[in-house]
Design a protein around this motif. Structure first.
Motif, PDB file in Angstrom:
ATOM      1  N   ILE A 276      45.957  34.665  58.492  1.00  0.00           N
ATOM      2  CA  ILE A 276      46.857  34.892  57.595  1.00  0.00           C
ATOM      3  C   ILE A 276      46.415  34.422  56.087  1.00  0.00           C
ATOM      4  N   ALA A 277      46.167  33.244  55.983  1.00  0.00           N
ATOM      5  CA  ALA A 277      45.762  32.658  54.638  1.00  0.00           C
ATOM      6  C   ALA A 277      44.292  33.264  54.186  1.00  0.00           C
ATOM      7  N   ARG A 278      43.318  33.465  54.989  1.00  0.00           N
ATOM      8  CA  ARG A 278      42.165  34.305  54.595  1.00  0.00           C
ATOM      9  C   ARG A 278      42.273  35.844  54.063  1.00  0.00           C
ATOM     10  N   ARG A 279      43.306  36.439  54.706  1.00  0.00           N
ATOM     11  CA  ARG A 279      43.703  37.964  54.154  1.00  0.00           C
ATOM     12  C   ARG A 279      44.493  37.600  52.690  1.00  0.00           C
ATOM     13  N   LEU A 280      45.203  36.589  52.470  1.00  0.00           N
ATOM     14  CA  LEU A 280      45.691  36.131  51.266  1.00  0.00           C
ATOM     15  C   LEU A 280      44.535  36.091  50.155  1.00  0.00           C
ATOM     16  N   LEU A 281      43.662  35.472  50.729  1.00  0.00           N
ATOM     17  CA  LEU A 281      42.496  34.914  49.902  1.00  0.00           C
ATOM     18  C   LEU A 281      41.774  36.283  49.233  1.00  0.00           C
ATOM     19  N   ILE A 282      41.536  37.113  50.264  1.00  0.00           N
ATOM     20  CA  ILE A 282      40.751  38.452  50.016  1.00  0.00           C
ATOM     21  C   ILE A 282      41.760  39.179  48.758  1.00  0.00           C
ATOM     22  N   LEU A 283      42.996  39.361  48.951  1.00  0.00           N
ATOM     23  CA  LEU A 283      43.877  40.107  48.464  1.00  0.00           C
ATOM     24  C   LEU A 283      44.153  39.655  47.033  1.00  0.00           C
ATOM     25  N   ALA A 284      43.996  38.326  46.845  1.00  0.00           N
ATOM     26  CA  ALA A 284      44.112  37.613  45.414  1.00  0.00           C
ATOM     27  C   ALA A 284      43.069  38.137  44.666  1.00  0.00           C
ATOM     28  N   GLU A 286      40.907  41.150  45.287  1.00  0.00           N
ATOM     29  CA  GLU A 286      40.977  42.630  45.695  1.00  0.00           C
ATOM     30  C   GLU A 286      41.818  43.386  44.665  1.00  0.00           C
ATOM     31  N   ASP A 287      43.166  42.732  44.699  1.00  0.00           N
ATOM     32  CA  ASP A 287      44.208  43.351  44.184  1.00  0.00           C
ATOM     33  C   ASP A 287      45.172  42.909  42.956  1.00  0.00           C
ATOM     34  N   ILE A 288      44.636  41.543  42.718  1.00  0.00           N
ATOM     35  CA  ILE A 288      45.347  41.022  41.677  1.00  0.00           C
ATOM     36  C   ILE A 288      43.992  40.872  40.399  1.00  0.00           C
ATOM     37  N   GLY A 289      43.068  40.010  41.055  1.00  0.00           N
ATOM     38  CA  GLY A 289      41.991  39.643  40.337  1.00  0.00           C
ATOM     39  C   GLY A 289      42.204  39.131  38.907  1.00  0.00           C
ATOM     40  N   ASN A 290      41.728  39.901  37.619  1.00  0.00           N
ATOM     41  CA  ASN A 290      41.561  39.192  36.414  1.00  0.00           C
ATOM     42  C   ASN A 290      43.065  39.623  35.697  1.00  0.00           C
ATOM     43  N   ALA A 291      44.121  40.109  36.514  1.00  0.00           N
ATOM     44  CA  ALA A 291      45.310  40.450  35.823  1.00  0.00           C
ATOM     45  C   ALA A 291      45.972  39.055  35.875  1.00  0.00           C
ATOM     46  N   ASN A 292      45.402  38.342  36.981  1.00  0.00           N
ATOM     47  CA  ASN A 292      46.115  36.602  36.960  1.00  0.00           C
ATOM     48  C   ASN A 292      45.038  35.815  37.813  1.00  0.00           C
ATOM     49  N   PRO A 293      44.062  35.328  37.244  1.00  0.00           N
ATOM     50  CA  PRO A 293      43.264  34.616  37.863  1.00  0.00           C
ATOM     51  C   PRO A 293      43.478  33.489  38.804  1.00  0.00           C
TER      52      PRO A 293
END
Length: 425
Positions: A276-284, A286-293
């Protein structure tokens, strides 16, 4: 007949093996190795039901080697040592026909269990073939991973799965004697989730439930017969992929309520907290990125924390991270930028790096112009000077498109002051 359809149809040689041509086609990475019989230890990585176990059997058959199988679910160090002892007696160090030890779901082995394989692999007592649905970079210890080749198996296409159904109708010793009409397959394919084994098991269930001489397979008939329990979470099957998909999409959609619900589904189902934590790490990224580093920092700390703490307390940390990411502004700009860049590389090939950007460690390279005319940004006002960094053939190509959020709008404005004339920000 008590043997399931999936087992009856299991291919025995490469000619009957479905798909994975990038590995076992005539130009495939594994084809020549299998034909020559010189097989390295390897890890087969891919989703369930795509032929990892079958490929291991075929490798053993084609290379005429003894074959030993262990399942990481119910095997311990003692079992490993017993099999290795048997393998040493049936093969040996001085023969190319050393036995194959196949370990299903190798990612479930602990570090000590994986450690117990090292000597046998290193000294050639066995050729290890491990199968995993998880990224081996995370789940296989580095010492063992370094001694194995990793091969990625691709998901079956719709045509692959339909071909498998037609093969069952025509070639299976039981089904070939029946009058079966495959009129529609969409429901079967959807219920299988791309898992060939599950597809054949469902198909056999449907066929045996029919009464009468003619069996017409339609979407309506399939859905009528198959009852799916969507409340159940099967961490080794379709629900595993459905729930994690819903979890990620809920966070991407900025719904912390749905996201934490699916998190609870996975926790109650016994899902690996590191998965689960790995998927959150990828999403951070892929889907949030520089909008909130900061999202990436929190996700990375979450992965580190749950790796140390484990259950049951990890649920709290995962919940904090999940709700934070779901409530964060979203941007896929970094994800889209690397996609565009990779596509450009595939289209344009190996373009020459401009001379001014090349490293010049030798006198000859300096004489050839390597590093000439490079301008050191810190020597200029505001640490910036306008110069060309891309190869000449693709100069002025804009790949990064900042998103529509406060942080990336500020990025866009900064880039505009620097590169307005070049990239058009």
């Amino acid at each position: 007949m008590n043997i399931p359809l999936a087992e009856r149809l299991r291919p025995q040689n490469l000619d009957d093996y479905l798909s994975q041509t990038h590995l076992v086609g005539e130009d495939g990475a594994l084809y020549q190795q299998i034909k020559s019989g010189v097989i390295p230890s390897l890890i087969l990585w891919g989703p369930p039901g795509i032929g990892k176990t079958t490929l291991a059997y075929i490798i053993a058959n084609e290379s005429e080697r003894p074959f030993y199988k262990l399942s990481a679910i119910n095997s311990g160090v003692k079992d490993i040592r017993e099999v290795i002892d048997k393998a040493k007696k049936s093969g040996g160090l001085f023969t190319a026909k050393n036995p194959i030890l196949f370990i299903d779901e190798i990612h479930r082995f602990s570090k000590s269990q994986q450690d117990s394989l090292l000597e046998a692999v290193e000294k050639g007592w066995v050729t290890l073939i491990g199968a995993t649905t998880e990224n081996p970079s995370f789940e296989v210890i580095p010492a063992l991973l370094s001694r194995c080749q990793v091969y990625v198996l691709e998901s079956f296409s719709k045509s692959d799965l339909e071909a498998l159904l037609h093969r069952a109708v025509k070639k299976d010793e039981v089904l070939s004697k029946l009058d079966i009409e495959l009129k529609e397959t969409d429901a079967l394919l959807r219920l299988s989730g791309g898992d060939a084994r599950k597809l054949l098991n469902i198909f056999e269930l449907i066929v045996t439930s029919f009464e009468g001489d003619t069996i017409e397979i339609t979407n309506k008939a399939v859905l009528k017969q198959v009852q799916s329990n969507t409340a159940r979470y099967d961490k080794t099957g379709e629900q595993h992929y459905d729930i994690i998909s819903a979890f990620i999409k809920s966070i991407r959609g900025s719904d912390p309520n749905a996201a934490v619900y699916y998190l609870a589904r996975m926790i109650e189902g016994g899902e690996d907290v590191k998965f689960i934590a790995r998927r959150l790490l990828i999403l951070a990224s892929e889907d949030i990125g520089n909008a909130n580093p900061t999202a990436l920092v929190i996700a990375n700390n979450t992965f580190q924390a749950v790796s140390v703490i484990g259950n049951p307390e990890s649920r709290i940390i995962l919940s904090q991270c999940t709700t934070y990411l779901a409530s964060s502004p979203k941007s896929n700009a970094a994800y889209m930028a690397i996609n565009k860049a990779q596509q450009l590389v595939k289209q344009t090939g190996d373009l020459s790096v401009p001379l001014g950007l090349r490293n010049a460690p030798t006198k000859l390279m300096k004489e050839l112009g390597y590093g000439d005319q490079y301008k050191y940004a810190h020597d200029f006002e505001n640490n910036f000077v306008n110069q060309e960094f891309l190869p000449n053939e693709i100069e002025n190509t804009r790949l990064y498109e900042p998103g529509n959020n406060s942080r990336e709008l500020a990025q866009r404005q900064y880039l505009k002051t620097l590169w307005k004339d070049k990239y058009g920000y």
